[in-house]
Design an enzyme around this catalytic site. Sequence first.
Site, PDB file in Angstrom:
ATOM      1  N   GLU A 115       0.850  -1.197   0.000  1.00 17.55           N
ATOM      2  CA  GLU A 115       0.000   0.000   0.000  1.00 17.55           C
ATOM      3  C   GLU A 115       0.879   1.238   0.000  1.00 17.55           C
ATOM      4  O   GLU A 115       1.578   1.511   0.976  1.00 17.55           O
ATOM      5  CB  GLU A 115      -0.922   0.015   1.233  1.00 17.55           C
ATOM      6  CG  GLU A 115      -1.728   1.308   1.324  1.00 17.55           C
ATOM      7  CD  GLU A 115      -2.448   1.495   2.667  1.00 17.55           C
ATOM      8  OE1 GLU A 115      -2.696   0.493   3.379  1.00 17.55           O
ATOM      9  OE2 GLU A 115      -2.751   2.657   3.004  1.00 17.55           O
ATOM     10  N   ARG A 125       0.481  10.295   0.339  1.00 18.43           N
ATOM     11  CA  ARG A 125       0.800  11.326   1.327  1.00 18.43           C
ATOM     12  C   ARG A 125       2.086  12.060   1.015  1.00 18.43           C
ATOM     13  O   ARG A 125       2.543  12.860   1.824  1.00 18.43           O
ATOM     14  CB  ARG A 125       0.936  10.688   2.712  1.00 18.43           C
ATOM     15  CG  ARG A 125      -0.380  10.287   3.281  1.00 18.43           C
ATOM     16  CD  ARG A 125      -0.208   9.863   4.712  1.00 18.43           C
ATOM     17  NE  ARG A 125      -0.982   8.676   4.929  1.00 18.43           N
ATOM     18  CZ  ARG A 125      -0.839   7.868   5.965  1.00 18.43           C
ATOM     19  NH1 ARG A 125       0.077   8.128   6.872  1.00 18.43           N
ATOM     20  NH2 ARG A 125      -1.598   6.812   6.088  1.00 18.43           N
ATOM     21  N   LYS A 167     -11.313  -2.316   5.953  1.00 21.30           N
ATOM     22  CA  LYS A 167     -10.197  -2.012   6.853  1.00 21.30           C
ATOM     23  C   LYS A 167     -10.792  -1.649   8.218  1.00 21.30           C
ATOM     24  O   LYS A 167     -11.916  -1.140   8.288  1.00 21.30           O
ATOM     25  CB  LYS A 167      -9.441  -0.829   6.238  1.00 21.30           C
ATOM     26  CG  LYS A 167      -8.373  -0.183   7.075  1.00 21.30           C
ATOM     27  CD  LYS A 167      -7.600   0.823   6.206  1.00 21.30           C
ATOM     28  CE  LYS A 167      -6.863   1.833   7.040  1.00 21.30           C
ATOM     29  NZ  LYS A 167      -5.975   2.699   6.248  1.00 21.30           N
TER      30      LYS A 167
HETATM   31  C1  3PG Z   1      -1.422   4.709   8.397  1.00 21.70           C
HETATM   32  O1  3PG Z   1      -2.426   5.190   7.921  1.00 21.70           O
HETATM   33  O2  3PG Z   1      -0.380   5.335   8.570  1.00 21.70           O
HETATM   34  C2  3PG Z   1      -1.504   3.274   8.684  1.00 21.70           C
HETATM   35  O3  3PG Z   1      -2.605   3.003   9.439  1.00 21.70           O
HETATM   36  C3  3PG Z   1      -0.260   2.740   9.282  1.00 21.70           C
HETATM   37  O4  3PG Z   1      -0.301   2.842  10.631  1.00 21.70           O
HETATM   38  P1  3PG Z   1       0.991   2.416  11.454  1.00 21.70           P
HETATM   39  O5  3PG Z   1       2.067   3.405  11.087  1.00 21.70           O
HETATM   40  O6  3PG Z   1       0.566   2.539  12.886  1.00 21.70           O
HETATM   41  O7  3PG Z   1       1.350   1.018  11.042  1.00 21.70           O
END
Ligand code: 3PG
Length: 213
Positions: free
Chosen positions: A47, A51, A134
């Site tokens: 994924e 961002r 999710k």
């Molecule tokens: C996110 O959106 O950053 C994900 O949920 C990942 O979360 P994490 O960094 O706690 O694994």
Amino acid sequence: MTPQEASLKCAEVCALAPVVPVLVVKEVAHAAPLAQALVAGGLPALEVTLRTPVALDVIREMAQIEGGVVGAGTLLTSEDVEAAKAAGAKFGVSPGATDRLLDACEANDLPLLAGTCTASDVMKLLERGYTVAKFFPAEANGGAPALKAIGAPLPQMKFCPTGGISLKNANDYLSLSNTMCVGGSWVAPSGLVESGDWAGIETLAREAAVLPR
Ligand code: 3PG
């Protein structure tokens, strides 16, 4: 793509490995070696969060890596969906679910792992025909006990919990009957990505890939 078809595709993606790495990639040059390290370590579903300014270029690069199945995360708008699809994303992930976002994913044939965190969120997706979602942010919403509790009245929804999950607590989720896989950024920490420690990332991927579920 119907919600039922989207859920089947998402289930296929979630079945590939116990962990879907959540990636925030700042440099296009990191895309190929990062994807290669994760795939070599046994984590083919990736994924890439939208961002960073280069996220779509990163998806384009990663989509070329043999054995990888690249998705786009942090989808918020229909424009995000169109851009992710055009870049080669095979699936989408969102922190939540809006009708507009679901409409756009269905219209663009992009299977979406839509974010949920309450029973009502789950019921809305079930009403629309989704059976995979999710659970986000997983730890902040009560973690594995909360997800287990949601599964009692709503066992037909299967989840990829994400948010606050690491090697330490992944098993708490993976042992639940309504959890298909977990998402997490711990397999590609920014320190290792930015220093180009691909061997280190492959090692983290190997540990994650053998988690039982
Ligand atoms: C996110 O959106 O950053 C994900 O949920 C990942 O979360 P994490 O960094 O706690 O694994």
